[in-house]
Design a protein around this motif. Structure first.
Motif, PDB file in Angstrom:
ATOM      1  N   SER A 344      -2.238   1.958 -31.986  1.00 39.49           N
ATOM      2  CA  SER A 344      -2.091   0.502 -31.969  1.00 39.49           C
ATOM      3  C   SER A 344      -2.830  -0.138 -33.130  1.00 39.49           C
ATOM      4  O   SER A 344      -2.317  -1.078 -33.772  1.00 39.49           O
ATOM      5  CB  SER A 344      -2.610  -0.057 -30.643  1.00 39.49           C
ATOM      6  OG  SER A 344      -1.916   0.495 -29.548  1.00 39.49           O
ATOM      7  N   ALA A 345      -4.027   0.337 -33.433  1.00 40.75           N
ATOM      8  CA  ALA A 345      -4.791  -0.219 -34.552  1.00 40.75           C
ATOM      9  C   ALA A 345      -4.087   0.070 -35.884  1.00 40.75           C
ATOM     10  O   ALA A 345      -4.048  -0.788 -36.775  1.00 40.75           O
ATOM     11  CB  ALA A 345      -6.205   0.357 -34.566  1.00 40.75           C
ATOM     12  N   CYS A 346      -3.530   1.253 -36.022  1.00 39.10           N
ATOM     13  CA  CYS A 346      -2.800   1.589 -37.251  1.00 39.10           C
ATOM     14  C   CYS A 346      -1.582   0.676 -37.418  1.00 39.10           C
ATOM     15  O   CYS A 346      -1.295   0.197 -38.522  1.00 39.10           O
ATOM     16  CB  CYS A 346      -2.369   3.047 -37.232  1.00 39.10           C
ATOM     17  SG  CYS A 346      -3.719   4.247 -37.334  1.00 39.10           S
ATOM     18  N   LEU A 347      -0.842   0.434 -36.318  1.00 37.99           N
ATOM     19  CA  LEU A 347       0.345  -0.415 -36.401  1.00 37.99           C
ATOM     20  C   LEU A 347      -0.040  -1.861 -36.661  1.00 37.99           C
ATOM     21  O   LEU A 347       0.634  -2.566 -37.433  1.00 37.99           O
ATOM     22  CB  LEU A 347       1.148  -0.294 -35.110  1.00 37.99           C
ATOM     23  CG  LEU A 347       2.451  -1.075 -35.058  1.00 37.99           C
ATOM     24  CD1 LEU A 347       3.417  -0.601 -36.137  1.00 37.99           C
ATOM     25  CD2 LEU A 347       3.093  -0.967 -33.671  1.00 37.99           C
ATOM     26  N   ARG A 348      -1.100  -2.336 -36.037  1.00 39.27           N
ATOM     27  CA  ARG A 348      -1.535  -3.717 -36.250  1.00 39.27           C
ATOM     28  C   ARG A 348      -1.920  -3.960 -37.696  1.00 39.27           C
ATOM     29  O   ARG A 348      -1.553  -4.980 -38.288  1.00 39.27           O
ATOM     30  CB  ARG A 348      -2.716  -4.018 -35.332  1.00 39.27           C
ATOM     31  CG  ARG A 348      -3.330  -5.408 -35.501  1.00 39.27           C
ATOM     32  CD  ARG A 348      -4.708  -5.462 -34.879  1.00 39.27           C
ATOM     33  NE  ARG A 348      -5.610  -4.483 -35.500  1.00 39.27           N
ATOM     34  CZ  ARG A 348      -6.791  -4.137 -35.007  1.00 39.27           C
ATOM     35  NH1 ARG A 348      -7.210  -4.683 -33.874  1.00 39.27           N
ATOM     36  NH2 ARG A 348      -7.539  -3.249 -35.624  1.00 39.27           N
ATOM     37  N   ASP A 349      -2.653  -3.014 -38.292  1.00 46.09           N
ATOM     38  CA  ASP A 349      -3.141  -3.190 -39.660  1.00 46.09           C
ATOM     39  C   ASP A 349      -2.172  -2.664 -40.704  1.00 46.09           C
ATOM     40  O   ASP A 349      -2.407  -2.850 -41.906  1.00 46.09           O
ATOM     41  CB  ASP A 349      -4.490  -2.477 -39.812  1.00 46.09           C
ATOM     42  CG  ASP A 349      -5.540  -3.031 -38.863  1.00 46.09           C
ATOM     43  OD1 ASP A 349      -5.373  -4.185 -38.410  1.00 46.09           O
ATOM     44  OD2 ASP A 349      -6.503  -2.312 -38.546  1.00 46.09           O
ATOM     45  N   GLY A 350      -1.095  -1.975 -40.264  1.00 50.13           N
ATOM     46  CA  GLY A 350      -0.146  -1.422 -41.212  1.00 50.13           C
ATOM     47  C   GLY A 350      -0.764  -0.386 -42.122  1.00 50.13           C
ATOM     48  O   GLY A 350      -0.371  -0.248 -43.292  1.00 50.13           O
ATOM     49  N   PHE A 351      -1.712   0.362 -41.576  1.00 49.12           N
ATOM     50  CA  PHE A 351      -2.440   1.337 -42.392  1.00 49.12           C
ATOM     51  C   PHE A 351      -2.670   2.594 -41.560  1.00 49.12           C
ATOM     52  O   PHE A 351      -2.990   2.514 -40.365  1.00 49.12           O
ATOM     53  CB  PHE A 351      -3.788   0.750 -42.840  1.00 49.12           C
ATOM     54  CG  PHE A 351      -4.586   1.652 -43.742  1.00 49.12           C
ATOM     55  CD1 PHE A 351      -4.274   1.770 -45.078  1.00 49.12           C
ATOM     56  CD2 PHE A 351      -5.639   2.389 -43.240  1.00 49.12           C
ATOM     57  CE1 PHE A 351      -4.999   2.606 -45.902  1.00 49.12           C
ATOM     58  CE2 PHE A 351      -6.369   3.223 -44.052  1.00 49.12           C
ATOM     59  CZ  PHE A 351      -6.058   3.333 -45.395  1.00 49.12           C
TER      60      PHE A 351
END
Length: 422
Positions: A344-351
């Motif tokens: 979820s954090a990767c998808l939110r930040d696009g990184f």
């Protein structure tokens, strides 16, 4: 990178496990049909007295209701905010309950309106190829929507590290790029091991057997109760030419009149010995004891009340196996929920963050058993003694982890009298 097996392979894989998962959901919902078994009772009679028992549901709920997620500790990536935006009171309970029933569940991670959305998908509608090191999927497949009438898929999705493919029924497939580098389908698994990487259900084969055994006992007891309520009677020496007696009148009448014949003889009226209900009660307790031992419960949990009410400490002692099962479930689910937070954090930040960057983030649960006044006193005395030996060793956060009581997080242990005198 390993070669992907493709959506066709994952569809076949889901088709092999789906019936077992659906059967356990029926067990939980008390809708599973057990074929009649027995030598003496005809099936048509047994069907009239079919028993319904919710022991498997009790075994699941007794553990699920104690697994209360609190928060992520050392939240360097602010993932708590993601879960707060996804109805956490329902999301965590739904994920835990689904995983306990089906051995695992899957969380579909998507983005919309600059926010991350989390959707729990039960094991009967999703599968994938798991990485045994990280617990993440290398590819996944899920049925996002089914037709309510035909149960056929309406919207399917195939997840890869680079993109997500959607297959609407009657429409053209389309794909959306995946910037995470990990499939946006994350498993949350109950009790995984090297043999069963997708875990084991709380509804075990042994538990299903004991419930079936108890249901058969209840059915036999219910049928026997009919004869117990209205015992069979007989008449010996009745004149064949005598007027036939109404059977219902002979059953419910408090007084029967039978006249003598011309020679002064009279028939003998008797009653068959009624069957005792005690063996069925003992059989039911035997089944309950076996099921309770399988699930880490007590007979009190299954409705066989004891004479003396138990204290909180006695309840904890009698539920030691349940406490151990809860600890194991917390560790298993914690790993899966941490993977959900990572994706979820990767998808939110696009990184694409490295997985090792989340090793300091921890999953915090509420205590399995709520603390009573006596427990609070014992913990308080222990905290004072520990802090006397090692000042500051027990903090407010430690006390909350032990008791579940959210006090002032900035509170510090009081100094001992000896230290104050100095």
């Amino acid at each position: 990178m390993n070669e992907l097996k493709g959506i066709a392979y994952l569809k076949r894989k889901l088709a092999t496990v789906r019936p077992r998962v659906l059967m356990r959901y029926k067990q939980y919902a008390m809708k599973h049909y057990d074929p009649p078994v027995g030598l003496t009772i005809p099936p048509q009679i047994r069907d009239r007295y079919r028993a319904v028992l919710g022991w498997n549901a009790k075994g699941v709920d007794s553990l699920a209701d104690r697994l209360v997620f609190r928060e992520f500790g050392n939240d360097d990536f602010n993932v708590n905010e993601i879960f707060k935006q996804n109805n956490p009171d329902v999301f965590f309970d739904s994920a835990v309950l689904s995983a306990l029933i089906g051995s695992c569940c899957f969380v579909y991670v998507s983005s919309a309106d600059d926010s991350v959305r989390l959707q729990v998908i039960e094991a009967s509608n999703a599968t994938g190829i798991i990485d045994p090191i990280t617990g993440l999927l290398t590819e996944g497949y899920a049925v996002l929507q089914r037709d309510n009438d035909t149960d056929s898929p309406v919207l399917e999705a195939y997840f890869t590290p680079d993109e997500t493919w959607y297959y609407p029924k009657g429409g053209e497939p389309y794909s959306i790029a995946n910037p995470v580098g990990v499939p946006l389908l994350v498993p949350v698994i109950h009790r995984p091991d090297a043999v069963r990487p997708f875990g084991r259900s709380r509804i075990t084969r042994s538990g299903m057997y004991y419930q079936l055994y108890a249901k058969r006992t209840l059915e036999r007891a219910d049928i026997t109760a009919e004869f117990y309520s209205y015992p069979q009677k007989y008449i010996l020496g009745m004149d064949p030419d005598a007027e036939q007696m109404d059977t219902w009148k002979a059953t419910v009448s408090s007084l029967l009149r039978i006249d003598k014949d011309d020679e002064g003889g009279h028939p003998v009226v008797g009653q068959f010995t009624t069957a005792s209900m005690s063996p069925f009660t003992e059989q039911l307790k035997t089944a309950a004891a076996g099921f309770a031992g399988e699930m880490g419960l007590t007979l009190d949990d299954l409705g066989f009340a004891s004479d003396n009410p138990a204290s909180v400490e006695a309840i904890k002692a009698s539920h030691e196996n349940l406490r151990l099962a809860g600890r194991k479930a917390q560790r298993s689910f914690g790993s899966g929920l941490l993977n959900v937070a990572y994706v979820s954090a990767c998808l939110r930040d696009g990184f694409h963050y490295l997985r090792k960057q989340f090793v300091n983030t921890t999953v915090k649960w509420e205590p399995l058993f709520e603390a009573d006044a006596n427990t609070l006193t014992l913990i308080g005395d222990g905290a004072i003694k520990l802090n006397q030996a090692l000042p500051g060793y027990v903090t407010g956060e430690t006390i909350r982890d032990l008791t579940g009581v959210a006090g002032n997080p900035s509170a510090v242990p009081a100094e001992s009298e000896a230290a104050s005198d100095e």
